[in-house]
Design an enzyme around this catalytic site. Structure first.
Site, PDB file in Angstrom:
ATOM      1  N   CYS A  39      56.792  -9.644 -15.063  1.00  0.00           N
ATOM      2  CA  CYS A  39      55.988  -9.995 -16.159  1.00  0.00           C
ATOM      3  C   CYS A  39      55.133  -8.123 -16.336  1.00  0.00           C
ATOM      4  O   CYS A  39      55.141  -7.342 -16.732  1.00  0.00           O
ATOM      5  CB  CYS A  39      54.822 -10.476 -16.172  1.00  0.00           C
ATOM      6  SG  CYS A  39      54.148 -11.373 -15.304  1.00  0.00           S
ATOM      7  N   HIS A 102      47.453  -5.848 -17.534  1.00  0.00           N
ATOM      8  CA  HIS A 102      48.655  -6.588 -16.083  1.00  0.00           C
ATOM      9  C   HIS A 102      48.970  -5.384 -15.811  1.00  0.00           C
ATOM     10  O   HIS A 102      49.584  -4.588 -14.931  1.00  0.00           O
ATOM     11  CB  HIS A 102      49.525  -7.923 -16.143  1.00  0.00           C
ATOM     12  CG  HIS A 102      49.762  -8.436 -15.421  1.00  0.00           C
ATOM     13  ND1 HIS A 102      50.889  -9.640 -15.480  1.00  0.00           N
ATOM     14  CD2 HIS A 102      48.555  -8.571 -14.659  1.00  0.00           C
ATOM     15  CE1 HIS A 102      50.289  -9.640 -14.091  1.00  0.00           C
ATOM     16  NE2 HIS A 102      49.514  -9.850 -13.427  1.00  0.00           N
ATOM     17  N   ASP A 249      58.347 -10.445 -22.107  1.00  0.00           N
ATOM     18  CA  ASP A 249      58.372  -9.850 -20.873  1.00  0.00           C
ATOM     19  C   ASP A 249      59.511 -10.038 -20.187  1.00  0.00           C
ATOM     20  O   ASP A 249      59.793  -9.640 -19.353  1.00  0.00           O
ATOM     21  CB  ASP A 249      57.148  -9.836 -20.242  1.00  0.00           C
ATOM     22  CG  ASP A 249      55.836 -11.035 -20.157  1.00  0.00           C
ATOM     23  OD1 ASP A 249      56.848 -12.039 -20.712  1.00  0.00           O
ATOM     24  OD2 ASP A 249      55.481 -11.205 -18.954  1.00  0.00           O
ATOM     25  N   ASN A 250      60.111 -11.313 -20.195  1.00  0.00           N
ATOM     26  CA  ASN A 250      60.886 -11.875 -19.562  1.00  0.00           C
ATOM     27  C   ASN A 250      61.161 -12.846 -19.823  1.00  0.00           C
ATOM     28  O   ASN A 250      60.947 -14.000 -20.574  1.00  0.00           O
ATOM     29  CB  ASN A 250      60.585 -12.056 -17.901  1.00  0.00           C
ATOM     30  CG  ASN A 250      58.784 -12.584 -17.751  1.00  0.00           C
ATOM     31  OD1 ASN A 250      58.259 -11.918 -17.476  1.00  0.00           O
ATOM     32  ND2 ASN A 250      59.311 -13.770 -18.040  1.00  0.00           N
TER      33      ASN A 250
END
Length: 483
Positions: A39, A102, A249-250
Site C-alpha cells: 500500500c 500512509h 493500490d495493490n
C-alpha cells in the site's frame, strides 16, 4: 482490490453496477499496474510519478522485502520529493485528500505540508483496536489536527464488520466538490478509501447484501459511493470538465480470502507478490464528452502515469530535475494510441520482473518465506506453480523465467530457455533492463528505522480532545520485515 473484483472485469456476481457503468461511459484499462504490491509505496509512487525505489519508500534491511509505513516507522515522504498537489497549486488548484495517507505520520510528513489544502482521514490503516498503552489507536484528522481515533470515536465493529466510514468519506467528497464548483475553483480530489483492506467494513445499509460476504458488502458500498460522486458531478454540470480515474493500490490480499479478500481473476497470487495478481489492477478512466464511451485499452499503464497525466490536463510540465517514471496517458485515452513502455515490478530494493509488450521476465521469484508459510501465511493459496511461486528468494538473473502474458496470463508455463521465441524476447528485454539500471539512482530509504516513541501517541489536536497519550522512551531500531 483485485483485477477480478468488478463486473466489468468479469466478476460473476455483477454487484458493481456503477463502476460497470463508469466503464461503459469511459475507458477500461486491461493492462494497468500499481508500482508496488503493497500500500504505502504504491501511494508514494502515485503522488510523485516515481518508482518507490527512487522516492525512498523501500527498505535495505533485507533483500527484496516488502516494506510499508506502520505506526512505528521513523521515515515518510521526503521534503525533496515533489508531490502532484504541490505542482497543481501552480495552476490554481485546490487539493484535498480523503481517507488513507500512509506516507508518514510524523508532523513533517503531514499531507498539508506536501501540497494538500484539506485532509479528512487517517495517516495509517484502520488496524486495532489497541489498548493505548502498548499501542495507540490510529487518529483521524481534519486538516491539521486529529478529531478522534479509530475504534473510539470512529467505530469499527470487528464482529459484524459494521462501520460508517465510507459514508463519512463520501459526504466529505460531495461537500468538497460542491464547494469548489460554487467558487469556480479547479480542484484535485484524492479519494483514498480503505474499506476493502482487512479488517473489512461496510455500513449497516450494505451489510449482508452481497453474494460475496463482507468483502462484497464493502465493494458494493464503494461502488454505490462512486456512482453518487459521478452523478453529483453531472448534477453540478461539471462532469465534462472533470477527469475521473478509478484504480487500486495493490491486488487483492489473498491471505485474508475468501471472507476478507477479493479476486485477482486469472492472475497468479495477490498482494505482497510481484506476480500479476499482486500488481495488475482494475482501472477505469471517465471524462464525458472527451473519452469515447465503451473504450477498451491495452495500453501498459501504471499508477505513476496519473501524476504525469494530471499535470498534462492542468497544462503543466513534469519536473525536469529528476527521473519521472510516469507517462502521459492522454494520447492513449483520447486518441487510442499505444505508447511503447516497459513495466517494472519492484519488491523492496530489488527489480523482481519486467514486462515488455506481452512478455514478462522474472529476474527473481519469491512469494513468502517458508517460516511465514509454515504459520499459515500464504499469498498464493491454491496456486502453487512449481519453480515459480517459490518460498526462498530464487535468482534468475542469468536465465530469467519468461512468460507470454497473452497466451498465459496466469504465469503457469515458462517458455523454454532454448526456444527461438525465448532468445528473441530476452534480447529485447535485456536491453530495456540494462538501460533502466544505468539510470537507477535509489532514493534515501525511508522504511529502515522503527521506534515506538514516534507512534501516534500525541498527534496535533490531542490536547483539545483529552486524547494525548504518554509515549515511551525513544529506542530506534532496525525495522523487521517478515515478507
Amino acid at each position: 482490490m483485485g483485477w477480478g473484483d468488478l463486473g466489468a472485469f468479469g466478476e460473476p456476481s455483477k454487484e458493481t453496477p456503477n463502476l460497470d457503468q463508469m466503464a461503459s461511459e469511459g475507458m477500461l484499462f486491461l493492462d494497468f499496474y500499481t508500482a508496488n504490491p503493497l500500500c504505502s509505496p504504491s501511494r508514494a509512487a502515485l503522488l510523485t510519478g516515481r518508482l518507490p525505489v527512487r522516492n525512498g519508500f523501500y527498505t535495505t534491511n533485507a533483500h527484496a522485502r516488502n516494506a510499508y509505513t506502520p505506526q512505528d516507522i521513523v521515515g515518510g515522504i521526503p521534503d525533496y520529493e515533489l508531490l502532484l498537489p504541490e505542482l497543481l497549486k501552480k495552476a490554481g488548484y485546490t487539493n484535498k485528500i480523503i481517507g488513507k495517507w500512509h506516507l508518514g505520520h510524523r508532523p513533517q510528513f503531514h499531507p498539508l505540508k506536501h501540497g494538500f489544502d484539506e485532509w479528512f482521514g487517517s495517516p495509517n490503516c484502520h488496524f486495532g483496536p489497541y489498548d493505548n498503552r502498548a499501542l495507540p489507536n490510529i487518529p483521524v484528522y481534519r486538516d491539521w489536527e486529529m478529531i478522534g481515533r479509530y475504534y473510539e470515536d470512529f467505530k469499527i465493529d470487528l464482529k459484524t464488520g459494521e462501520a460508517n466510514l465510507t459514508q463519512i468519506y463520501l459526504q466529505e467528497a460531495l461537500d468538497f466538490i460542491s464547494k469548489q464548483q460554487a467558487s469556480q475553483q479547479p480542484f484535485f480530489l484524492y479519494w483514498a478509501i480503505d474499506a476493502t483492506h482487512a479488517p473489512v467494513y461496510a455500513s449497516k445499509h450494505f451489510l449482508g447484501t452481497s453474494q460475496r460476504g463482507l468483502y462484497g458488502d464493502a465493494v458494493r458500498e464503494i461502488d454505490d459511493s462512486i456512482g453518487k460522486i459521478l452523478k453529483h458531478l453531472q448534477k453540478l454540470g461539471i462532469s465534462e470538465d472533470t477527469f475521473v480515474f478509478f484504480t487500486s493500490d495493490n491486488g487483492a490480499a489473498l491471505i485474508s480470502a475468501p471472507k476478507q479478500g477479493g479476486s485477482n481473476g486469472r492472475f497468479l497470487c495477490g498482494k505482497q507478490t510481484t506476480f500479476e495478481g499482486g500488481m495488475r489492477e482494475p482501472a477505469i478512466a471517465w471524462w464525458p464528452g472527451h473519452i469515447p464511451a465503451g473504450g477498451v485499452s491495452h495500453q501498459l499503464g501504471n499508477v505513476m502515469d496519473l501524476f504525469t497525466t494530471s499535470l498534462s490536463l492542468a497544462g503543466l510540465q513534469p519536473p525536469s530535475d529528476r527521473q519521472i517514471d510516469g507517462i502521459d496517458l492522454l494520447p492513449a485515452i483520447l486518441q487510442g494510441k499505444l505508447i511503447d513502455r516497459p513495466i517494472f515490478y519492484y519488491r523492496g530494493n530489488e527489480m523482481m520482473a519486467v514486462r515488455v509488450g506481452l512478455y514478462k521476465a522474472h529476474y527473481w521469484t519469491w512469494s513468502n518465506s517458508w517460516e511465514e508459510y509454515s504459520k499459515g501465511i500464504d499469498f498464493c493459496p491454491g496456486q502453487n506453480v512449481s519453480g515459480v511461486t517459490t518460498h526462498t528468494q530464487e535468482e534468475h538473473t542469468n536465465l530469467p523465467l519468461l512468460f507470454h502474458l497473452g497466451r498465459d496470463p496466469g504465469e503457469k508455463y515458462p517458455l523454454s530457455f532454448v526456444s527461438d521465441e525465448y532468445q528473441r524476447a530476452m534480447e529485447q528485454i535485456s536491453a530495456v533492463v540494462q538501460q533502466h539500471k544505468v539510470t537507477m539512482v535509489p532514493g534515501e530509504p525511508q522504511l529502515n528505522v522503527c521506534d515506538k516513541a514516534v507512534m501516534n501517541w500525541s498527534p496535533p489536536g490531542c490536547e483539545k480532545l483529552g486524547k494525548c497519550l504518554k509515549q515511551p522512551e525513544s529506542d530506534p531500531k532496525k525495522c523487521f520485515w517478515p515478507h
